[in-house]
Design a protein around this motif. Structure first.
Motif, PDB file in Angstrom:
ATOM      1  N   CYS A 101       0.743  -1.199  -0.133  1.00 18.57           N
ATOM      2  CA  CYS A 101       0.082   0.014  -0.043  1.00 18.57           C
ATOM      3  C   CYS A 101       0.990   1.208  -0.089  1.00 18.57           C
ATOM      4  N   VAL A 102       0.685   2.230  -0.968  1.00 19.08           N
ATOM      5  CA  VAL A 102       1.403   3.331  -0.936  1.00 19.08           C
ATOM      6  C   VAL A 102       0.550   4.495  -0.738  1.00 19.08           C
ATOM      7  N   THR A 103       0.991   5.459  -0.010  1.00 21.09           N
ATOM      8  CA  THR A 103       0.276   6.598   0.430  1.00 21.09           C
ATOM      9  C   THR A 103      -0.002   7.449  -0.965  1.00 21.09           C
ATOM     10  N   CYS A 104      -1.073   7.999  -1.325  1.00 17.45           N
ATOM     11  CA  CYS A 104      -1.531   8.925  -2.207  1.00 17.45           C
ATOM     12  C   CYS A 104      -0.757  10.093  -2.219  1.00 17.45           C
ATOM     13  N   PRO A 105      -0.189  10.787  -3.440  1.00 16.45           N
ATOM     14  CA  PRO A 105       0.489  11.925  -3.533  1.00 16.45           C
ATOM     15  C   PRO A 105      -0.152  12.901  -3.278  1.00 16.45           C
ATOM     16  N   GLY A 106       0.709  14.022  -2.524  1.00 18.73           N
ATOM     17  CA  GLY A 106       0.480  15.473  -2.370  1.00 18.73           C
ATOM     18  C   GLY A 106      -1.036  15.921  -2.215  1.00 18.73           C
ATOM     19  N   GLY A 107      -1.640  15.722  -1.234  1.00 23.10           N
ATOM     20  CA  GLY A 107      -2.955  16.126  -1.006  1.00 23.10           C
ATOM     21  C   GLY A 107      -4.172  15.377  -1.275  1.00 23.10           C
ATOM     22  N   LEU A 108      -3.602  14.357  -2.100  1.00 23.21           N
ATOM     23  CA  LEU A 108      -5.041  13.489  -2.529  1.00 23.21           C
ATOM     24  C   LEU A 108      -5.183  12.265  -1.746  1.00 23.21           C
ATOM     25  N   THR A 109      -6.343  11.613  -1.858  1.00 19.04           N
ATOM     26  CA  THR A 109      -6.734  10.366  -1.076  1.00 19.04           C
ATOM     27  C   THR A 109      -7.667   9.451  -1.698  1.00 19.04           C
ATOM     28  N   SER A 110      -8.048   8.322  -1.443  1.00 16.05           N
ATOM     29  CA  SER A 110      -8.668   7.373  -2.044  1.00 16.05           C
ATOM     30  C   SER A 110      -9.446   6.604  -1.229  1.00 16.05           C
ATOM     31  N   SER A 111     -10.426   5.904  -1.710  1.00 12.21           N
ATOM     32  CA  SER A 111     -11.166   4.865  -0.863  1.00 12.21           C
ATOM     33  C   SER A 111     -10.353   3.623  -0.721  1.00 12.21           C
ATOM     34  N   SER A 112     -10.537   2.976   0.458  1.00 11.51           N
ATOM     35  CA  SER A 112     -10.166   1.771   0.751  1.00 11.51           C
ATOM     36  C   SER A 112     -10.413   0.798  -0.324  1.00 11.51           C
ATOM     37  N   GLY A 113      -9.378  -0.053  -0.664  1.00 11.11           N
ATOM     38  CA  GLY A 113      -9.281  -0.800  -1.744  1.00 11.11           C
ATOM     39  C   GLY A 113      -8.904  -0.265  -3.121  1.00 11.11           C
ATOM     40  N   SER A 114      -8.317   0.879  -3.121  1.00 10.95           N
ATOM     41  CA  SER A 114      -8.086   1.356  -4.467  1.00 10.95           C
ATOM     42  C   SER A 114      -6.872   0.638  -4.897  1.00 10.95           C
ATOM     43  N   LEU A 115      -6.832   0.499  -6.253  1.00 14.41           N
ATOM     44  CA  LEU A 115      -6.020  -0.370  -6.963  1.00 14.41           C
ATOM     45  C   LEU A 115      -4.890   0.381  -7.814  1.00 14.41           C
ATOM     46  N   SER A 116      -4.762   1.847  -8.074  1.00 14.84           N
ATOM     47  CA  SER A 116      -3.836   2.496  -8.788  1.00 14.84           C
ATOM     48  C   SER A 116      -3.814   4.042  -8.202  1.00 14.84           C
ATOM     49  N   VAL A 117      -2.687   4.508  -8.623  1.00 18.14           N
ATOM     50  CA  VAL A 117      -2.584   5.990  -8.254  1.00 18.14           C
ATOM     51  C   VAL A 117      -3.647   6.817  -8.828  1.00 18.14           C
ATOM     52  N   ALA A 118      -4.346   6.315  -9.929  1.00 23.40           N
ATOM     53  CA  ALA A 118      -5.407   6.784 -10.624  1.00 23.40           C
ATOM     54  C   ALA A 118      -6.536   7.036  -9.781  1.00 23.40           C
ATOM     55  N   ASP A 119      -6.656   6.059  -8.526  1.00 28.08           N
ATOM     56  CA  ASP A 119      -7.966   6.209  -7.853  1.00 28.08           C
ATOM     57  C   ASP A 119      -7.814   7.220  -6.646  1.00 28.08           C
ATOM     58  N   CYS A 120      -6.631   8.094  -6.748  1.00 29.67           N
ATOM     59  CA  CYS A 120      -6.318   8.982  -5.803  1.00 29.67           C
ATOM     60  C   CYS A 120      -6.773  10.331  -6.271  1.00 29.67           C
ATOM     61  N   VAL A 121      -7.731  11.073  -5.760  1.00 28.39           N
ATOM     62  CA  VAL A 121      -8.481  12.281  -5.944  1.00 28.39           C
ATOM     63  C   VAL A 121      -8.406  13.246  -5.153  1.00 28.39           C
ATOM     64  N   ASN A 122      -8.709  14.417  -5.543  1.00 31.15           N
ATOM     65  CA  ASN A 122      -8.594  15.532  -4.318  1.00 31.15           C
ATOM     66  C   ASN A 122      -9.954  15.511  -3.806  1.00 31.15           C
ATOM     67  N   VAL A 123      -9.997  15.595  -2.696  1.00 35.64           N
ATOM     68  CA  VAL A 123     -11.310  15.539  -1.956  1.00 35.64           C
ATOM     69  C   VAL A 123     -12.329  16.708  -2.342  1.00 35.64           C
ATOM     70  N   GLN A 124     -11.793  17.743  -2.228  1.00 35.97           N
ATOM     71  CA  GLN A 124     -12.684  18.823  -2.633  1.00 35.97           C
ATOM     72  C   GLN A 124     -13.190  18.850  -4.018  1.00 35.97           C
ATOM     73  N   MET A 125     -12.238  18.541  -5.122  1.00 35.72           N
ATOM     74  CA  MET A 125     -12.862  18.496  -6.369  1.00 35.72           C
ATOM     75  C   MET A 125     -13.603  17.283  -6.410  1.00 35.72           C
ATOM     76  N   ASN A 126     -13.679  16.301  -5.936  1.00 34.06           N
ATOM     77  CA  ASN A 126     -14.403  15.068  -5.915  1.00 34.06           C
ATOM     78  C   ASN A 126     -15.531  15.465  -5.526  1.00 34.06           C
ATOM     79  N   ALA A 127     -15.793  16.358  -4.432  1.00 33.90           N
ATOM     80  CA  ALA A 127     -16.800  16.594  -3.692  1.00 33.90           C
ATOM     81  C   ALA A 127     -17.909  17.356  -4.580  1.00 33.90           C
ATOM     82  N   VAL A 128     -17.094  18.556  -5.448  1.00 32.85           N
ATOM     83  CA  VAL A 128     -17.616  19.252  -6.278  1.00 32.85           C
ATOM     84  C   VAL A 128     -18.191  18.464  -7.529  1.00 32.85           C
TER      85      VAL A 128
END
Length: 136
Positions: free
Chosen positions: A104-131
């Protein structure tokens, strides 16, 4: 045991960290659970990808690389190799599974993901995702 006197409320006792309940009726949090504040309330299960192997006070610890756990775990389990079929290591939120190393690797710079994420592409900006969810 597990209670303390609260001078701001002289008629009441409160549960200490690591103890659940209210007043003077407090019970120790079991392994796999935690309560990191004093006062009334319940012990909460450790998040997926973390564990607590002792009773009472203390925070849950993050599983080491190449290991994981389900919610409420008292210990971590080693991840099994991926073998290109499906990951057997469920990474906690804020991380993703590195398929090359099965860790398991931490999402880069200020991004997050849901549990079970399978790639860095699953890491998203929390505020942008909410919008995006509010305005599809």
């Amino acid at each position: 045991v597990g209670t303390y006197y609260d001078p701001s409320q002289p008629s009441r006792c409160s549960c200490m960290e690591g103890y659940a309940g209210s007043g003077s009726n407090c019970t120790e949090c079991v392994a796999g659970t935690h309560k990191n504040v004093s006062g009334s309330g319940d012990c909460l299960p450790c998040e997926p990808g973390s564990f607590k192997n002792v009773t009472g006070a203390g925070a849950c610890s993050v599983c080491l690389a190449a290991s994981t756990s389900n919610a409420g775990a008292a210990e971590c389990d080693a991840c099994l190799p991926n073998h290109g079929v499906f990951p057997l290591c469920i990474c906690p939120s804020g991380t993703y599974l590195n398929a090359t190393s099965d860790t398991c690797v931490t999402c880069p710079g200020g991004l997050t993901s849901s549990s079970g994420s399978l790639s860095v592409a699953d890491c998203v900006n929390v505020q942008m995702n909410a919008v995006l969810q509010e305005h599809p």
